[in-house]
Write a protein that holds these residues in place. Structure first.
Motif, PDB file in Angstrom:
ATOM      1  N   ILE A 223       0.859  -1.190   0.000  1.00  0.00           N
ATOM      2  CA  ILE A 223       0.000   0.000   0.000  1.00  0.00           C
ATOM      3  C   ILE A 223       0.894   1.239   0.000  1.00  0.00           C
ATOM      4  O   ILE A 223       1.726   1.408   0.897  1.00  0.00           O
ATOM      5  CB  ILE A 223      -0.941  -0.037   1.217  1.00  0.00           C
ATOM      6  N   LYS A 224       0.745   2.063  -1.022  1.00  0.00           N
ATOM      7  CA  LYS A 224       1.623   3.235  -1.173  1.00  0.00           C
ATOM      8  C   LYS A 224       1.062   4.444  -0.447  1.00  0.00           C
ATOM      9  O   LYS A 224      -0.151   4.657  -0.433  1.00  0.00           O
ATOM     10  CB  LYS A 224       1.768   3.583  -2.658  1.00  0.00           C
ATOM     11  N   ALA A 225       1.971   5.272   0.104  1.00  0.00           N
ATOM     12  CA  ALA A 225       1.545   6.488   0.789  1.00  0.00           C
ATOM     13  C   ALA A 225       1.352   7.599  -0.237  1.00  0.00           C
ATOM     14  O   ALA A 225       2.324   8.157  -0.748  1.00  0.00           O
ATOM     15  CB  ALA A 225       2.591   6.890   1.821  1.00  0.00           C
ATOM     16  N   GLU A 226       0.108   7.898  -0.555  1.00  0.00           N
ATOM     17  CA  GLU A 226      -0.183   9.013  -1.470  1.00  0.00           C
ATOM     18  C   GLU A 226      -0.931  10.096  -0.696  1.00  0.00           C
ATOM     19  O   GLU A 226      -0.343  11.076  -0.272  1.00  0.00           O
ATOM     20  CB  GLU A 226      -0.934   8.491  -2.696  1.00  0.00           C
TER      21      GLU A 226
ATOM     22  N   LEU B  57     -15.259   7.903  -1.625  1.00  0.00           N
ATOM     23  CA  LEU B  57     -13.940   8.204  -1.065  1.00  0.00           C
ATOM     24  C   LEU B  57     -12.812   7.325  -1.564  1.00  0.00           C
ATOM     25  O   LEU B  57     -11.634   7.638  -1.353  1.00  0.00           O
ATOM     26  CB  LEU B  57     -13.984   8.076   0.462  1.00  0.00           C
ATOM     27  N   GLY B  58     -13.169   6.198  -2.187  1.00  0.00           N
ATOM     28  CA  GLY B  58     -12.157   5.210  -2.575  1.00  0.00           C
ATOM     29  C   GLY B  58     -11.002   5.806  -3.366  1.00  0.00           C
ATOM     30  O   GLY B  58      -9.842   5.457  -3.138  1.00  0.00           O
ATOM     31  N   GLY B  59     -11.301   6.731  -4.264  1.00  0.00           N
ATOM     32  CA  GLY B  59     -10.249   7.313  -5.084  1.00  0.00           C
ATOM     33  C   GLY B  59      -9.370   8.301  -4.343  1.00  0.00           C
ATOM     34  O   GLY B  59      -8.277   8.647  -4.800  1.00  0.00           O
ATOM     35  N   ALA B  60      -9.825   8.740  -3.176  1.00  0.00           N
ATOM     36  CA  ALA B  60      -9.090   9.779  -2.450  1.00  0.00           C
ATOM     37  C   ALA B  60      -8.236   9.239  -1.313  1.00  0.00           C
ATOM     38  O   ALA B  60      -7.297   9.894  -0.868  1.00  0.00           O
ATOM     39  CB  ALA B  60     -10.084  10.809  -1.892  1.00  0.00           C
ATOM     40  N   VAL B  61      -8.563   8.040  -0.827  1.00  0.00           N
ATOM     41  CA  VAL B  61      -7.817   7.503   0.327  1.00  0.00           C
ATOM     42  C   VAL B  61      -6.889   6.373  -0.134  1.00  0.00           C
ATOM     43  O   VAL B  61      -7.099   5.769  -1.175  1.00  0.00           O
ATOM     44  CB  VAL B  61      -8.775   6.987   1.439  1.00  0.00           C
ATOM     45  N   ASP B  62      -5.843   6.106   0.670  1.00  0.00           N
ATOM     46  CA  ASP B  62      -4.888   5.055   0.295  1.00  0.00           C
ATOM     47  C   ASP B  62      -5.430   3.660   0.607  1.00  0.00           C
ATOM     48  O   ASP B  62      -4.981   2.677   0.014  1.00  0.00           O
ATOM     49  CB  ASP B  62      -3.557   5.266   1.031  1.00  0.00           C
ATOM     50  N   ALA B  63      -6.347   3.577   1.551  1.00  0.00           N
ATOM     51  CA  ALA B  63      -6.922   2.273   1.902  1.00  0.00           C
ATOM     52  C   ALA B  63      -8.179   2.473   2.737  1.00  0.00           C
ATOM     53  O   ALA B  63      -8.385   3.532   3.339  1.00  0.00           O
ATOM     54  CB  ALA B  63      -5.921   1.428   2.693  1.00  0.00           C
TER      55      ALA B  63
ATOM     56  N   ALA C 280       0.663  13.747  13.762  1.00  0.00           N
ATOM     57  CA  ALA C 280       1.032  12.330  13.688  1.00  0.00           C
ATOM     58  C   ALA C 280       2.055  12.099  12.568  1.00  0.00           C
ATOM     59  O   ALA C 280       3.031  11.371  12.744  1.00  0.00           O
ATOM     60  CB  ALA C 280      -0.209  11.471  13.459  1.00  0.00           C
ATOM     61  N   ILE C 281       1.838  12.760  11.425  1.00  0.00           N
ATOM     62  CA  ILE C 281       2.792  12.612  10.315  1.00  0.00           C
ATOM     63  C   ILE C 281       4.141  13.219  10.722  1.00  0.00           C
ATOM     64  O   ILE C 281       5.197  12.630  10.488  1.00  0.00           O
ATOM     65  CB  ILE C 281       2.247  13.295   9.029  1.00  0.00           C
ATOM     66  N   LYS C 282       4.081  14.359  11.365  1.00  0.00           N
ATOM     67  CA  LYS C 282       5.324  15.023  11.812  1.00  0.00           C
ATOM     68  C   LYS C 282       6.094  14.131  12.795  1.00  0.00           C
ATOM     69  O   LYS C 282       7.331  14.095  12.795  1.00  0.00           O
ATOM     70  CB  LYS C 282       4.956  16.363  12.473  1.00  0.00           C
ATOM     71  N   ALA C 283       5.353  13.402  13.619  1.00  0.00           N
ATOM     72  CA  ALA C 283       5.997  12.531  14.610  1.00  0.00           C
ATOM     73  C   ALA C 283       6.528  11.242  13.987  1.00  0.00           C
ATOM     74  O   ALA C 283       7.221  10.480  14.655  1.00  0.00           O
ATOM     75  CB  ALA C 283       5.013  12.206  15.728  1.00  0.00           C
ATOM     76  N   GLY C 284       6.177  10.997  12.729  1.00  0.00           N
ATOM     77  CA  GLY C 284       6.766   9.835  12.063  1.00  0.00           C
ATOM     78  C   GLY C 284       5.814   8.832  11.451  1.00  0.00           C
ATOM     79  O   GLY C 284       6.265   7.812  10.917  1.00  0.00           O
ATOM     80  N   ALA C 285       4.517   9.104  11.502  1.00  0.00           N
ATOM     81  CA  ALA C 285       3.579   8.163  10.875  1.00  0.00           C
ATOM     82  C   ALA C 285       3.647   8.283   9.345  1.00  0.00           C
ATOM     83  O   ALA C 285       3.886   9.373   8.818  1.00  0.00           O
ATOM     84  CB  ALA C 285       2.154   8.455  11.344  1.00  0.00           C
ATOM     85  N   ASP C 286       3.430   7.172   8.655  1.00  0.00           N
ATOM     86  CA  ASP C 286       3.328   7.202   7.191  1.00  0.00           C
ATOM     87  C   ASP C 286       1.880   7.408   6.757  1.00  0.00           C
ATOM     88  O   ASP C 286       1.614   7.987   5.708  1.00  0.00           O
ATOM     89  CB  ASP C 286       3.837   5.882   6.603  1.00  0.00           C
ATOM     90  N   PHE C 287       0.964   6.864   7.564  1.00  0.00           N
ATOM     91  CA  PHE C 287      -0.471   6.963   7.263  1.00  0.00           C
ATOM     92  C   PHE C 287      -1.213   7.278   8.557  1.00  0.00           C
ATOM     93  O   PHE C 287      -0.809   6.820   9.629  1.00  0.00           O
ATOM     94  CB  PHE C 287      -1.033   5.617   6.773  1.00  0.00           C
ATOM     95  N   VAL C 288      -2.317   8.012   8.465  1.00  0.00           N
ATOM     96  CA  VAL C 288      -3.210   8.126   9.618  1.00  0.00           C
ATOM     97  C   VAL C 288      -4.510   7.385   9.293  1.00  0.00           C
ATOM     98  O   VAL C 288      -4.916   7.292   8.136  1.00  0.00           O
ATOM     99  CB  VAL C 288      -3.502   9.592  10.029  1.00  0.00           C
ATOM    100  N   ILE C 289      -5.105   6.860  10.356  1.00  0.00           N
ATOM    101  CA  ILE C 289      -6.367   6.116  10.224  1.00  0.00           C
ATOM    102  C   ILE C 289      -7.463   6.955  10.870  1.00  0.00           C
ATOM    103  O   ILE C 289      -7.326   7.357  12.033  1.00  0.00           O
ATOM    104  CB  ILE C 289      -6.257   4.758  10.949  1.00  0.00           C
ATOM    105  N   VAL C 290      -8.523   7.239  10.121  1.00  0.00           N
ATOM    106  CA  VAL C 290      -9.619   8.049  10.662  1.00  0.00           C
ATOM    107  C   VAL C 290     -10.941   7.334  10.410  1.00  0.00           C
ATOM    108  O   VAL C 290     -11.234   6.955   9.272  1.00  0.00           O
ATOM    109  CB  VAL C 290      -9.673   9.447  10.000  1.00  0.00           C
TER     110      VAL C 290
END
Ligand code: XMP
Length: 216
Positions: A3-6, A28-34, A183-193
């Motif tokens: 799964i790529k980080a876009e 939303l499928g086209g806008a989120v990575d997963a 969260a991204i600044k702290a080192g996450a590649d993806f966030v889950i919402v």
């Protein structure tokens, strides 16, 4: 396939109505990575929901697999056969149990993410004291990445240091109080919402707002 980080956004699809889930996924499928599925949607709609959601984007099965190696292997195989691109397992069961998930994933060309410190307050009762050991265990077992909390960016940063180049998926953004950009600044590649998107008056706009925050 990995799964790529876009957009860096993963939606937690914890709705239990199939039509609602598919309508959100279509938008939303086209806008989120997963899309991440968990027990609520699979228990209400059946495992086939994974294949249905997969037409829109990657699907991560958040089954927090936590059994003996043979049972873990069987759970992973059924999940991957259903079309999931990745699975989440617990690490506290020990290296052999995680290894069984990793071996199954390799066979199917899929990914495994291991839970370290969870995002809710109860994670302080037990998991926090073992989070870094769980990171080491995930790496030793050959997992693709780990799950670490957006609700505690300072802990997330510590976990990132220990995790090296392993991918980090970070839940806890929005309703649980975590901030996507932090969260991204702290080192996450993806966030889950989850709730902050699917319970929003306009889930599409809510997702766009998160994606905008993640771009900055
Ligand atoms: P909300 O509605 O709080 O949903 O945005 C979050 C989603 O992520 C799951 N979750 C976790 N999964 N480790 C995990 O593996 C965690 O620390 C964690 N915290 C939340 C939650 O079940 C829901 O699907």
């Amino acid at each position: 396939m990995t799964i790529k980080a876009e957009s860096r956004l993963i939606i937690a699809m914890d709705v239990t109505d199939r039509k609602e889930a598919l309508a959100i996924a279509e938008k939303l499928g086209g806008a989120v990575d997963a899309i991440k599925v968990n027990y609520p949607i699979v228990l209400s709609c059946g495992l086939g929901i994974i294949g249905e959601l997969k037409q829109y984007t990657n699907v991560i099965a958040d089954f927090k697999v936590a059994d003996i190696p043979n049972t873990n292997k069987l759970i992973c195989e059924e999940t991957f056969k259903a079309g999931a691109d990745a699975i989440i397992c617990q690490g506290f069961t020990g290296k052999d149990s995680v290894q069984a998930c990793v071996d199954a994933a390799k066979q199917y060309g899929k990914e495994v993410f291991v839970v370290t410190e969870m995002s809710h307050p109860g994670a302080l009762d037990f998991l926090q004291g073992h989070a870094l050991e769980l990171v080491d265990l995930a790496r030793a077992a050959g997992a693709n990445g780990i799950i670490a909390p957006a609700t505690r960016p300072e802990r997330l940063a510590m976990i990132r240091q220990r995790a090296g180049d392993m991918k980090i998926l970070s839940p806890g953004v929005g309703t649980q109080g975590g901030d996507a950009a932090s969260a991204i600044k702290a080192g996450a590649d993806f966030v889950i919402v989850g709730r902050s998107i699917y319970n929003a008056p306009d889930p599409y706009q809510a997702a766009k707002n998160f994606i905008e925050q993640l771009r900055r």
